[in-house]
Design an enzyme around this catalytic site. Structure first.
Site, PDB file in Angstrom:
ATOM      1  N   ASP A  99      15.091 -25.280   7.703  1.00 36.79           N
ATOM      2  CA  ASP A  99      15.805 -24.085   7.257  1.00 36.79           C
ATOM      3  C   ASP A  99      15.039 -22.819   7.644  1.00 36.79           C
ATOM      4  O   ASP A  99      13.837 -22.707   7.371  1.00 36.79           O
ATOM      5  CB  ASP A  99      15.973 -24.157   5.735  1.00 36.79           C
ATOM      6  N   HIS A 127      27.468 -25.685   6.686  1.00 32.56           N
ATOM      7  CA  HIS A 127      27.647 -25.241   5.299  1.00 32.56           C
ATOM      8  C   HIS A 127      27.583 -23.724   5.159  1.00 32.56           C
ATOM      9  O   HIS A 127      27.917 -23.193   4.093  1.00 32.56           O
ATOM     10  CB  HIS A 127      26.589 -25.880   4.403  1.00 32.56           C
ATOM     11  N   ASP A 128      27.159 -23.020   6.210  1.00 32.79           N
ATOM     12  CA  ASP A 128      27.059 -21.558   6.171  1.00 32.79           C
ATOM     13  C   ASP A 128      28.183 -20.863   6.950  1.00 32.79           C
ATOM     14  O   ASP A 128      28.167 -19.640   7.084  1.00 32.79           O
ATOM     15  CB  ASP A 128      25.719 -21.103   6.764  1.00 32.79           C
TER      16      ASP A 128
END
Length: 561
Positions: free
Chosen positions: A205, A332-333
Site C-alpha cells: 500500500d 477497491h479504490d
C-alpha cells in the site's frame, strides 16, 4: 535485455483476483464479510481460473479506513475471524493451487497501534522517533504546507507534547518514520512472520510514500494532486528502502510483490520493477485512472480513448524487457469498470464488460480482476452524502461544498467516482441481500442484484464470468500463452478515437486485438491477413477477411499473418 535473458517467473502468467473482505461473503450473519466466507467461495475463484488472491487488509484495526489503519500487524480483526481462520485460508487456497497475497500497509499504522500509543506518550519515549514528530513553525502553524489525502493538512497537533505528527491520510493513520532503522526492522520481522506461513507475496500500500526527506520542505506544486507529493513520492529513499527490504526479506522467498505507486512515470516503473534492481515484481501506476477526472479537485472530464491508448501503449512499450506491468481496470479504490469505461445499460452492460476484459487481458503484464468485475457489477446510486461510508468521498464532498459547488453536482461526481461503488457487497444470488449476508449488510446492496449475480452468471454459458474464464485460459494456453504474456506490442491507428487496436507478436505468432469502445457500428481495415478468429464477444463471425465490421462494444482477437 532480450526475451531469452528475461527470467520467467511464476507470476508472469498468473491472474490475480482481488478480494475486499468486508464485502465478499459473510459466513456468520453480522453483515460483514469474513475469512470463513472467503474459504466458502474458493472453488468459485478456482473455477474462474485465477491462481492468486490479493486480500485487502484483515489485520486487527479500529476500521477508521476499513482496515488500512492497522493496530496489530500480527493479529486478525475479530469481525474477519481468527488467526486459525487465516491459516486455514492459506492452506485451503494452496490445495487449490491458489496463492494468497496480503496487503502490506507500512507507510502508516493506526493511532491505536501500541507503537504510536508509546510514541505519543512522551518526547522521551524510545518509540517517539518511530513516527514523524515536528515542532510548529514560529507562528504555531504546521511544520510545512503538505496536504493529506483525507484531511486538509498532513499534520495534527498534539497538545501535551506541543508537536505535530505527520499523516498523509486520516489523522488516525500516523506515518511511520522509515528513516529509523528500528522501524524498518520491525516491518521486516512482520513480513517474515507472514511469509513463513506460506503467503504468495504482498501488495504494498502506497509504498512509494515511505521515504520522507529529512528537511521536510514546503510543497511548491499545487496543481497536480496532494500538495507535497513531489517530496514524498518516488524519491531515492524509497528505492533504497525497497532494496534493503528485498535483501533482508523478499530474496528469501519466491513471491509476487506489487507496489501501489501514485504519481509514477514509466521510468519510475522500470526503476521499481526491473528484475536486476531487486525491488518489487511490478507496480500499480495510476496514469490511466486520471483520464476522466481530476480526483483531488473533484472534476470529471470526458473519457478520451486516444489518450488512454497512448498511456497504455507507453507502459507496454517502455517496460518491455525492462520491467513488468500490472493490468487493471478497477480495484477497491476505483468505481466499477463497466460503469466508467463501458456502458452499464441493460442493452450493453454484458457486451461492453466483455470488451473491456478483452482489451486488457491481451496485454503483457499480470492481470488483476476486482471482485464482481467478472459479473459486470455496476456503480450503485447513493442519494445523499449520509449513505456513503468512504472517508475520501466525505472529504471530497466537504471540499466541493467549501468551493461553492452545488450539492447535486457534488453528489453526481461521487455517484460516478466514489470508492464505495467498489465496496458494495458482492452479489451472489437473488436471495435477500444478494446472498451476501443473512444479517444487515455493512454497506447497502445494489438493487440490481436480482439481475446481476454469480449464480445467474455461472448458469449462463454466455455470461461475463465464463468469458473471463476463456480469456484466462487463453493466457495460460500452450498455443497462445507465450505471445500474450511475453510478446511484443504495437499500437495501431493511435489517433482512432473509437476503436482500440493493437498487435502482440512473439516467436512467429501474431495476434490482432480490436475493441470498439462506442455504442455505434464501426468498420476498420488493417493490413493483415486474418487467419482465425480466436475470441469474439458476440456470437457471430467476422464479416470479411479484410474489412472488420464491429458492432457496439464488439471485441475480436485474431490470429493474423
Amino acid at each position: 535485455m532480450s526475451t531469452e535473458q528475461l527470467k520467467r517467473r511464476w507470476w508472469h502468467n498468473a491472474v490475480v483476483y482481488q478480494i475486499y473482505p468486508r464485502s465478499f461473503n459473510d459466513s456468520n450473519g453480522d453483515g460483514i464479510g469474513d475469512i470463513p466466507g472467503i474459504i466458502e467461495k474458493l472453488d468459485y475463484i478456482k473455477q474462474l481460473g485465477a491462481n492468486v488472491i490479493w486480500l485487502s487488509p484483515v489485520y486487527k484495526s479500529p476500521m477508521d479506513d476499513n482496515g488500512y489503519d492497522i493496530s496489530d500487524y500480527m493479529d486478525i480483526a475479530p469481525e474477519f475471524g481468527t488467526m486459525e481462520d487465516m491459516d486455514e485460508l492459506i492452506a485451503q487456497a494452496d490445495e487449490r493451487g491458489i496463492k494468497i497475497v496480503m496487503d502490506l500497509v507500512a507507510n502508516h499504522t493506526s493511532d491505536e497501534h501500541p507503537w504510536f500509543i508509546e510514541s505519543k506518550s512522551s518526547k522521551d519515549n524510545p518509540k517517539r522517533d518511530w513516527y514523524i514528530w515536528k515542532d510548529p513553525k514560529e507562528d504555531g502553524s504546521e511544520p510545512n504546507n503538505w496536504e493529506s489525502f483525507f484531511t486538509p493538512k498532513a499534520w495534527t497537533f498534539d497538545e501535551p507534547s506541543g508537536q505535530y505528527y505527520c499523516h498523509l491520510f486520516s489523522k488516525k493513520q500516523p506515518d511511520l518514520n522509515w528513516a529509523n532503522p528500528e522501524v524498518r526492522d520491525a516491518i521486516y520481522s512482520m513480513m517474515h512472520f507472514w511469509l513463513k506461513k506460506g503467503l504468495g507475496g504482498f501488495r504494498m500500500d502506497v509504498i512509494n510514500m515511505i521515504g520522507k526527506p529529512s528537511d521536510y520542505p514546503d510543497a511548491t506544486i499545487f496543481d497536480s494532486g496532494v500538495a507535497g507529493w513531489e517530496h514524498w513520492s518516488n524519491n531515492l529513499l524509497v528505492h533504497q528502502y525497497l532494496r534493503e527490504m528485498h535483501d533482508k526479506v523478499l530474496s528469501h522467498y519466491d513471491v509476487l510483490t506489487v507496489g501501489e505507486t501514485p504519481f509514477t512515470t514509466t521510468l519510475d516503473g522500470r526503476y521499481y520493477s526491473h528484475p536486476d534492481r531487486n525491488e518489487v515484481s511490478m507496480i500499480f501506476h495510476f496514469e490511466h485512472m486520471s483520464i476522466d477526472r481530476e480526483e483531488h479537485n473533484a472534476v470529471r472530464k470526458p473519457f478520451d480513448l486516444v489518450e488512454f491508448k497512448s498511456i497504455m501503449s507507453k507502459w507496454q512499450d517502455d517496460l518491455y524487457q525492462k520491467g513488468w506491468n500490472s493490468l487493471y481496470w478497477s480495484n477497491h479504490d476505483q468505481p466499477r469498470a463497466v460503469s466508467r469505461y463501458g456502458c452499464d445499460s441493460p442493452e450493453y452492460r454484458v457486451i461492453s464488460a466483455k470488451m473491456l476484459g478483452t482489451a486488457l487481458h491481451m496485454m503483457s503484464g499480470t492481470p488483476y480482476i476486482y471482485q464482481g468485475e467478472e459479473l459486470g457489477m455496476t456503480n450503485k446510486f447513493f442519494a445523499s452524502i449520509d449513505e456513503y461510508n468512504d472517508l475520501m468521498a466525505k472529504f471530497h464532498y466537504q471540499k466541493m461544498m467549501g468551493k461553492g459547488i452545488p450539492e447535486q453536482d457534488a453528489l453526481d461526481f461521487l455517484n460516478y467516482f466514489s470508492r464505495d461503488h467498489a465496496r458494495v457487497p458482492l452479489q451472489w444470488n437473488t436471495d435477500t441481500n444478494a446472498g451476501f449476508t443473512t444479517g444487515t449488510p455493512w454497506l447497502a446492496i445494489n438493487e440490481n442484484y436480482v439481475d446481476i449475480n454469480a449464480e445467474q452468471a455461472i448458469s449462463d454459458d454466455n455470461s461475463i464470468y465464463h468469458y473471463y474464464r476463456n480469456l484466462i485460459s487463453l493466457r495460460k494456453s500452450d498455443e497462445y500463452g507465450d505471445v500474450i504474456v511475453y510478446g511484443n506490442h504495437k499500437i495501431l491507428d493511435e489517433n482512432d478515437a473509437e476503436v482500440y487496436a493493437y498487435l502482440r507478436f512473439y516467436d512467429g505468432k501474431t495476434l490482432l486485438v480490436v475493441a470498439n469502445f462506442t455504442a455505434g457500428n464501426q468498420t476498420r481495415s488493417y493490413d493483415f491477413q486474418l487467419k482465425k478468429v480466436i475470441v469474439n464477444n458476440y456470437e457471430d463471425d467476422c464479416s470479411s477477411i479484410q474489412d472488420i465490421t464491429l458492432k457496439p462494444y464488439q471485441a475480436y482477437i485474431f490470429n493474423v499473418e
